[in-house]
Design an enzyme around this catalytic site. Sequence first.
Site: not given
Length: 410
Positions: A234, A236, A348
């Site tokens: 998620a 997604g 990230c």
Amino acid sequence: MDIPGLPARRAALNLIDAVLRRGETLDRAAGAALARVRGDADRALARAIAGEVLRWKVDLDALIDSATHQRLPDDAKPRAVLQLMLAQVLRLETPPHAVIATGLPLLAGGPRRLAHGVFSTLVKRQVSLPDVPTLPETIRARWGGRAEDIAAGLAVPPPLDLALRDPGETAAWAGKLGGVSLMPGHVRLPRGSAVGNLEGFREGAWWVQDLAASIPARLLGNGEGRRVLDLCAAPGGKTLQLASAGWDVTALDLSKRRLERLRENLDRTRLSAQVVRADALEWQPDAAFDAILLDAPCTATGTCRRHPDVLHRIGPRQIEEMTQLQERLLERAAGWLRPGGVLVYAVCSLEPQEGEGQAANLSLSPLPIGKDELPAGLSPTSEGWLRTDPAMLAEAGGLDGFFIARWRKV
């Protein structure tokens, strides 16, 4: 009755306090902070003011300190109010009289005269901010030689990146939307574009996804019906990429709210995936996978362009917690691959412990990333990994900071 514009400034002050004093993310703090702000424009203004304060905090504090005889404590309310007042004048080009009218009331019962005097002094001096934000000292120490280049990428909030359901229509969508493309399946638009009003949104022709965030799924290629696990899936974007590339996708995540958003995006784009709500540290698949994409939970410092709160609330403790979790997830993911299967790991984060440190310790066989798999202007490292940061592709609008690596199970 509130002064027009005052609720937005009060909300911005609450957002700044939530980040700096309580360590909350801007997104998590927004619900409570913006509850009494009416209208999308004022809510967006509150977010913009808070974001600029967090992005330029070191430089704003230096200006404030230059105009006071006795340094204001770091947690003093007048300092926070002056930060948001100066951010409006110097970054959002708000007229000084409007800043004073909506800023000083935030100090009701407090030292308004002090704040007014400091603000007026700095405006009369015609002060300005540097071209590049000054990073907090702790950040500069962690990021080392990359810090100044990364800081240059923070001066302007990022553009809007779209990932296309059909990469074959890249040129057509770039033309329809008035954007530019940096690789097939990608269109970049100026920031501030109203997503829901853009052509192609309702019919699910694309979804919002930073260019760097779209690279990990691309590195798995076309699925041709093979089974892939999108671990920690998620909200997604990568699930949509994998489904559109022909993979039989299992999308696993623990967050009910974020999985609801994933399902909404699947419905909108008319793509399919098996959605599983489970804890990845406890769940077990019923069969091995041909590929696994682990976009692992991380400190998210690579998203500092759009989430400048990470510059002030991430430290050694959070980094250590994330690296321990990532190690456990990598170990489990490696065990769920069939022989010959491919694992892509991504975070990230700009922290080496979460990227290079994790990749160096995995026992699978490296599958180096090729330059021809990447957007023009990006190159893999000598190890075959990819490291991006906000300073890269700056002339085209930059991108988030990511670390990505790939292996094959022999």
